[in-house]
Scaffold this motif. Structure first.
Motif, short mmCIF file in Angstrom:
data_model
loop_
_atom_site.label_atom_id
_atom_site.label_comp_id
_atom_site.label_asym_id
_atom_site.label_seq_id
_atom_site.Cartn_x
_atom_site.Cartn_y
_atom_site.Cartn_z
N PHE B 88 0.83 -1.20 0.00
CA PHE B 88 0.00 0.00 0.00
C PHE B 88 0.87 1.25 0.00
O PHE B 88 0.65 2.18 -0.79
N THR B 89 1.88 1.28 0.88
CA THR B 89 2.71 2.48 1.01
C THR B 89 3.52 2.74 -0.25
O THR B 89 3.51 3.85 -0.80
N VAL B 90 4.21 1.71 -0.73
CA VAL B 90 5.08 1.90 -1.90
C VAL B 90 4.24 2.30 -3.12
O VAL B 90 4.58 3.24 -3.84
N ALA B 91 3.12 1.61 -3.32
CA ALA B 91 2.30 1.89 -4.50
C ALA B 91 1.70 3.29 -4.42
O ALA B 91 1.77 4.06 -5.40
N THR B 92 1.13 3.65 -3.27
CA THR B 92 0.50 4.97 -3.19
C THR B 92 1.54 6.09 -3.29
O THR B 92 1.33 7.06 -4.00
N VAL B 93 2.68 5.92 -2.62
CA VAL B 93 3.71 6.97 -2.66
C VAL B 93 4.28 7.11 -4.06
O VAL B 93 4.38 8.21 -4.60
N LEU B 95 3.00 6.20 -7.04
CA LEU B 95 2.03 6.74 -8.00
C LEU B 95 1.71 8.20 -7.72
O LEU B 95 1.61 9.01 -8.64
N THR B 96 1.56 8.55 -6.43
CA THR B 96 1.24 9.93 -6.09
C THR B 96 2.35 10.88 -6.56
O THR B 96 2.08 11.92 -7.16
N LEU B 97 3.60 10.49 -6.33
CA LEU B 97 4.71 11.36 -6.73
C LEU B 97 4.83 11.45 -8.24
O LEU B 97 4.99 12.54 -8.80
N ALA B 98 4.75 10.30 -8.92
CA ALA B 98 4.93 10.31 -10.38
C ALA B 98 3.81 11.11 -11.06
O ALA B 98 4.07 12.00 -11.88
N TYR B 176 -6.92 6.12 -3.06
CA TYR B 176 -6.03 6.90 -2.19
C TYR B 176 -5.14 7.83 -3.02
O TYR B 176 -4.92 8.99 -2.65
N VAL B 177 -4.63 7.32 -4.13
CA VAL B 177 -3.81 8.16 -5.01
C VAL B 177 -4.65 9.30 -5.58
O VAL B 177 -4.21 10.45 -5.63
#
Lengths: 285, 304
Positions: B88-93, B95-98, B176-177
């Motif tokens: 959850f953390t790696v995927a959301t962070v 995708l959110t940043l990119a 979440y993203v």
């Protein structure tokens, strides 16, 4: 952000401009469409909901969803509760932040630096970590299903103190010193000099806390079980649990609109301040 | 003010100073008292609870030392919960940043209407996570949701968003993203506006194309912004709760550490001691991330 474009610069339709417009258009649609769909769904009846076809606009408009939601969960009362908690909670938080920040900037104390770090470090402690002991403590004092039990544990503020301390430190020192020489005590200097000069920062802190209090979910979920004392997001849980049939999604969406719309309206008017507030501290609450 | 060496003024000075200290204490006392009672006291108490075998509401508790920690880390549960948290953390962070950077690059051209686009993209960030979760749950519904209808029109079957744990996690990550993207975009936009134009011009004169300019000039200059966002979004993702419980009430797919702590403590068997252990583990992770941030920022300040 000032958009002072030079008058000579004309908009040219280069491929880059087209590409950027497409990106922005896509981003806006991705945000607007689901929210618009939610609002439309809140007016749909069983016939438009329990279907596998894509129904964007309701064939039969059913505003009764809102009154039905209000029957299942006392939404009028919930709205009042949310408003009370938001106004009192955010108001007290701002007041606490003003007092703490003033003390930290304008008063003398040997261990001031450590007090500041102690206040600041609370931003690292998420409410979820303190929820269980606070629940045990507050319920032992009889705070379950009360306004004070709902508001009190969240009042301590690291974020507001931090932001206002930054603002107070940038105030022109001469003005405050002049008031001092005129014989104004700390209390007068605070309310007649420091606060009036820092209103934009105080408004920012207030707005961030209003949004935070309105949306807060975990603490109301734990401390409130009586429907008459619930806040709006907490009441949605009750509605979600009572509405299991797919056809009653409309009622659930009506409840959701009541939670999301007030914040969207406030945001529409004050978006610059709100964006600033949430991006300055980097932390919620 | 220079100190005066005669006896009487010094006494007056120390009296005034004491008064000043008391005024300081009066100003900060309400907030500090609340912080002590509702933040630091429960933080320590939570650590104490984590050493108990204790059911919430029960009068009796058995001290078990580190038993809860041992149980968690030696059972399969730790692997499962920590894996879900990490995904959850790696995927959301990521995708959110990119995606946030992508939107920020488009916003940075200052096209007419960019201000409106910026406000719109930011709006979901300040909405109730619970409300947003419910609104999207209706869209994702595999039977009656809009998404499944659209997928069916292009000849695809809707994934089992509700019944398959992995798809549930995917759904929660997407929403979440969607909710947090605007925050990253606004922060990146501020970073982009601080990139000096003459550096980009120099690269342009050296014959670097826009893609190369982005990767060799803009992106490295943005690295402090990226680092700041990385830390804040990791901390936020680790604390995500409202949206998760709205979309996955029983925690079958999106049972992250924080969600697990709530469910074990307040639902299911109300194992308060075990729940306190889980939130202590979460807190330890948050502290480590914050310390890493402080160390890195400190170093960067020194290098400049």
């Amino acid at each position: 952000m000032s958009t002072t474009t030079a008058p000579s610069r004309k908009l040219r339709l280069t491929p880059l401009t087209v590409r950027d417009y497409l990106v922005l258009l896509l981003a806006v649609l991705v945000v607007v469409l689901p929210l618009g769909y939610m609002i439309l769904a809140s007016f749909k009846g069983a016939g438009d909901l329990a279907t596998t076809d894509l129904v964007v606009f309701p064939e039969v408009w059913k505003p009764e969803n809102y009154s039905e939601a209000a029957v299942k969960v006392p939404f009028g009362r919930l709205f009042l509760n949310s408003t009370i908690v938001t106004v009192v909670g955010a108001g007290l938080k701002v007041l606490l932040a003003i007092l703490t920040a003033y003390g930290l900037v304008f008063c003398e104390f040997p261990g001031k630096k450590y007090v500041f770090w102690g206040v600041l470090a609370t931003m690292m402690v998420p409410p979820q970590v303190t929820a269980l002991p606070n629940y045990v403590f507050i319920s032992s004092l009889g705070g379950e299903n009360t306004y004070w039990g709902l508001i009190l544990p969240g009042l301590a503020t690291g974020f507001g103190t931090f932001l206002l301390r930054q603002a107070f430190m940038q105030l022109p020192y001469e003005v405050i010193e002049a008031a001092h020489l005129d014989g104004a005590g700390h209390w007068r200097r605070l309310w007649h000099c420091v606060v009036p000069m820092s209103l934009p920062s105080i408004a920012t802190v207030a707005l961030v806390n209003v949004v935070y209090e309105w949306n807060d979910y975990l603490w109301p979920l734990i401390i409130i079980t009586d429907p008459a004392m619930m806040t709006l997001p907490r009441g949605l849980t009750l509605l979600q649990n009572s509405e299991s049939a797919a056809s009653s999604f409309g009622v659930l969406m009506a409840g959701t609109v009541m939670v999301l719309l007030p914040i969207l309206v406030v945001f529409a008017f004050l978006q610059r301040h709100i964006v600033n507030g949430f991006t300055q501290g980097g932390v919620k609450g | 003010m220079t100190a005066v060496t005669t006896k009487r003024p010094r006494q007056a000075l120390s009296g005034r100073r004491l008064r000043e200290w008391l005024i300081f204490l009066a100003f900060v006392a309400p907030n500090v008292a609340l912080i002590v009672v509702f933040t630091y006291r429960p933080l320590l108490q939570n650590i104490y609870y984590s050493t108990l075998n204790w059911t919430l509401g029960s009068k009796f508790a058995t001290p078990v030392g580190l038993g809860n920690y041992r149980d968690f880390f030696t059972s399969g549960e730790a692997r499962e919960v920590l894996t879900t948290t990490a995904i959850f953390t790696v995927a959301t962070v990521g995708l959110t940043l990119a995606l946030g950077l992508g939107v920020a690059l488009a916003l940075n051209r200052k096209l007419p209407g960019a201000g409106f686009a910026q406000a719109t993209v930011f709006a979901p960030y300040i909405l109730s996570g619970y409300g947003v979760g419910l609104a999207w749950l209706y869209i994702f519904d595999p039977n009656i949701g809009a998404l499944s209808a659209i997928l069916r029109d292009v000849g695809l079957n809707s994934p089992e968003w509700i019944n398959s744990p992995r798809w549930t996690l995917t759904m929660v990550i997407i929403v979440y993203v969607w909710k947090n993207l605007g925050y990253a975009a606004v922060i990146y936009l501020a970073g982009l506006q601080a990139v000096p134009g003459d550096v980009l011009e120099a690269a342009d004169l050296d014959g670097a194309g826009p893609v190369r300019r982005f990767f060799t000039v803009t992106l490295p200059l943005l690295s402090p912004t990226t680092f700041f966002l990385l830390v804040t979004t990791i901390l936020n993702s680790l604390q995500a709760f409202d949206l998760l419980i709205a979309m996955d009430k029983l925690g079958r797919g999106a049972r992250t550490l924080i969600f697990d702590a709530y469910l074990t403590g307040f639902k299911e068997q109300s194992q308060a001691g075990y729940s306190a252990m889980l939130s202590t583990v979460l807190f330890a992770i948050l502290v480590v991330i914050t310390l890493i941030q402080l160390i890195v920022v400190e170093r960067r300040v020194h290098y400049r």
